[in-house]
Scaffold this active site. Structure first.
Site, mmCIF file in Angstrom:
data_model
loop_
_atom_site.group_PDB
_atom_site.id
_atom_site.type_symbol
_atom_site.label_atom_id
_atom_site.label_comp_id
_atom_site.label_asym_id
_atom_site.label_seq_id
_atom_site.Cartn_x
_atom_site.Cartn_y
_atom_site.Cartn_z
ATOM 1 N N LYS A 70 0.822 -1.219 0.000
ATOM 2 C CA LYS A 70 0.000 0.000 0.000
ATOM 3 C C LYS A 70 0.850 1.262 0.000
ATOM 4 O O LYS A 70 0.507 2.254 -0.645
ATOM 5 C CB LYS A 70 -0.946 0.023 1.194
ATOM 6 C CG LYS A 70 -0.225 0.072 2.537
ATOM 7 C CD LYS A 70 -1.168 0.045 3.703
ATOM 8 C CE LYS A 70 -0.387 0.046 5.009
ATOM 9 N NZ LYS A 70 0.442 -1.150 5.189
ATOM 10 N N GLY A 120 0.534 -8.752 19.379
ATOM 11 C CA GLY A 120 1.043 -8.680 18.014
ATOM 12 C C GLY A 120 0.156 -7.917 17.050
ATOM 13 O O GLY A 120 0.413 -7.889 15.847
ATOM 14 N N GLU A 173 2.544 -2.610 16.365
ATOM 15 C CA GLU A 173 4.005 -2.631 16.303
ATOM 16 C C GLU A 173 4.601 -2.020 17.576
ATOM 17 O O GLU A 173 3.918 -1.345 18.345
ATOM 18 C CB GLU A 173 4.476 -1.803 15.097
ATOM 19 C CG GLU A 173 3.940 -2.280 13.749
ATOM 20 C CD GLU A 173 4.547 -3.582 13.296
ATOM 21 O OE1 GLU A 173 5.633 -3.949 13.815
ATOM 22 O OE2 GLU A 173 3.936 -4.251 12.446
ATOM 23 N N LYS A 225 -4.308 3.958 2.526
ATOM 24 C CA LYS A 225 -5.361 3.127 1.928
ATOM 25 C C LYS A 225 -6.493 3.985 1.371
ATOM 26 O O LYS A 225 -7.028 3.704 0.296
ATOM 27 C CB LYS A 225 -5.882 2.137 2.964
ATOM 28 C CG LYS A 225 -4.830 1.136 3.426
ATOM 29 C CD LYS A 225 -5.315 0.330 4.628
ATOM 30 C CE LYS A 225 -4.240 -0.629 5.125
ATOM 31 N NZ LYS A 225 -4.649 -1.332 6.364
ATOM 32 N N GLY A 259 -3.120 -9.960 8.010
ATOM 33 C CA GLY A 259 -2.791 -11.343 8.332
ATOM 34 C C GLY A 259 -2.324 -12.098 7.112
ATOM 35 O O GLY A 259 -2.726 -11.798 5.983
#
Length: 439
Positions: A107, A189, A192, A207, A304
């Site tokens: 992206k 997780g 970050e 985006k 994911g």
């Protein structure tokens, strides 16, 4: 028989490894749907020595992304390295100049260099597919570019960052602070170690810039997006939203207005009755308002390895079928320039939370300041802390929350009114202001 599509993959992280596995596992289905086989013939990554739970038997290792892009043995170059610059940019350009098709989930690169790459794809005849760059498994790129090619779009908006949606969901459901939820998101997780790119809204802005280009035929320009993050949102805002029939979401919104295309990312109150309000946790969603049709909402996993790999493989299958759609739905030369719309011109409803001195006439003074700017109030709620008698609180003149919901007005008017309220010294601290997005 048609020869199989020969694929080269640059990047063997979570997504790259998932793509290799998916192509192997779905070989028969992909062949049946595409009219030809799809084979991964070469790969590259930062370290060949790294241990991977991935079998690469029969797949060649190439020394660099650029070498892979120039390799005559591949027909389709798949870039899964990430980053808005090198080596991804040069490698993709080389692949396109060689007449190859390109699939990417990047992206940042598309938001920054998408037009440049789209021109190269047009010139040399290859495809440039990037479905996985926005919303992972949610097919929003194809929906805007192809599925709604005959429909004028008035507004596209959505939850485009799972980290922020997870944090706001936990804050709402458990009454936790932003800092507590962020820490937990990092532990799990979802966020970050340096979460600013997500929580400050920049991931959503990239985006949104891509979606706005597809929806409105404008040039991709992240600089044209107004950006505001979620770190200022407090549990009391979420409680108030709940009582008033709203939820708070970090939305990316691109809307056609009489003054041009408005692109903005910020915390937003949405009615609980709306489809977008039901999207909780790390899930993403995009709503498209088209002319002559009811709103379309696409919901699904926005990140994911498996979800992103699904979109990448779908794009590879399109290449195998011979589909060569214009990357942004129309030739680059027909995309219009876009400028950042000043938020002062934005019009809509607002939620305002003030810490007001609990003295007679305070609320009336605040209402007078808003009335001078022609701001009409839908509701006013004044709260006293639990267990504190209203008379005692008034004697001490301690600040109490006052919550205002306005009817549609301009952002500029809101700012002027609140500046006047602060000059009156009837409130303490900075007012909390959250925009309201209606269905």
């Amino acid at each position: 028989m048609v020869a199989p599509l020969r694929v080269g993959i640059a990047g063997l992280g979570t997504v790259g490894a998932a793509v290799v596995r998916l192509i192997e596992e779905q070989a028969r289905t992909l062949s049946a749907r595409s009219g030809r086989g799809i084979r991964v013939v070469a790969v590259t990554a930062r370290s060949k020595a790294k241990k991977r739970t991935l079998h690469l038997r029969g797949i060649d290792w190439v020394k660099s992304p650029l070498a892979l892009a120039n390799d005559p043995r591949i027909d389709c170059f798949v870039e899964l390295m990430g980053g808005s610059g090198e080596p991804a940019l040069s490698a993709i350009e080389a692949a396109l100049k060689n007449g190859k098709s390109v699939v990417t989930a990047n992206k940042a690169l598309i938001a920054k260099h998408g037009l440049r790459l789209a021109r190269a794809a047009e010139k040399h005849g290859g495809a440039l597919n990037f479905e996985a760059a926005v919303g992972a498994a949610i097919p929003v790129i194809k929906t805007l570019r192809e599925g709604l090619a005959g429909t004028g779009v008035n507004r596209v908006y959505g939850i485009l960052n799972g980290t922020c949606n997870y944090i706001l969901t936990r804050m709402e459901q458990e009454g936790l602070s932003f800092a507590e939820c962020l820490k937990d998101a990092q532990r799990l997780g979802y966020a970050e170690a340096n979460p600013s790119f997500d929580v400050d809204g920049h991931d959503t802005a990239q985006k949104l810039a891509i979606l706005a280009s597809l929806a409105f035929g404008t040039k991709v320009a992240q600089s044209a997006v107004y950006v505001e993050g979620i770190s200022s949102i407090a549990p009391e805002d979420l409680r108030a939203a709940d009582e008033l029939g709203y939820r708070v979401k970090l939305l990316g919104v691109a809307v056609r207005t009489p003054k041009g295309i408005e692109q903005r990312v910020h915390p937003t109150m949405v009615p609980k009755s709306s489809s977008i309000a039901q999207v909780m946790g790390v899930t993403n969603a995009v709503t498209i308002d088209g002319e002559g049709i009811p709103a379309i909402t696409l919901v699904g996993p926005g990140a994911g390895g498996a979800a992103t790999a699904s979109a990448v493989v779908a794009d590879i299958a399109d290449v195998a079928r011979g589909i060569r759609a214009k990357p942004f739905g129309r030739p680059v030369d027909r995309l219009r320039d876009t400028k950042k719309a000043p938020m002062e011109r934005h019009e809509g409803g607002y939620y305002i939370r003030l810490m007001a001195r609990d003295l007679p006439g305070t609320v009336a003074k605040i209402a007078t300041r808003l009335a001078k700017e022609k701001i009409s109030l839908e509701s006013v709620v004044q709260r006293h802390p639990e267990g504190v008698d209203a008379t005692d609180a008034a004697k001490k003149a301690s600040p109490v929350p006052v919550i205002l919901i306005t009817y549609a007005t301009s952002e500029d008017a809101i700012h002027r009114a609140l500046e006047a309220v602060q000059r009156d010294k009837v409130i303490s601290g900075r007012p909390q202001v959250i925009r309201i997005e209606k269905n």
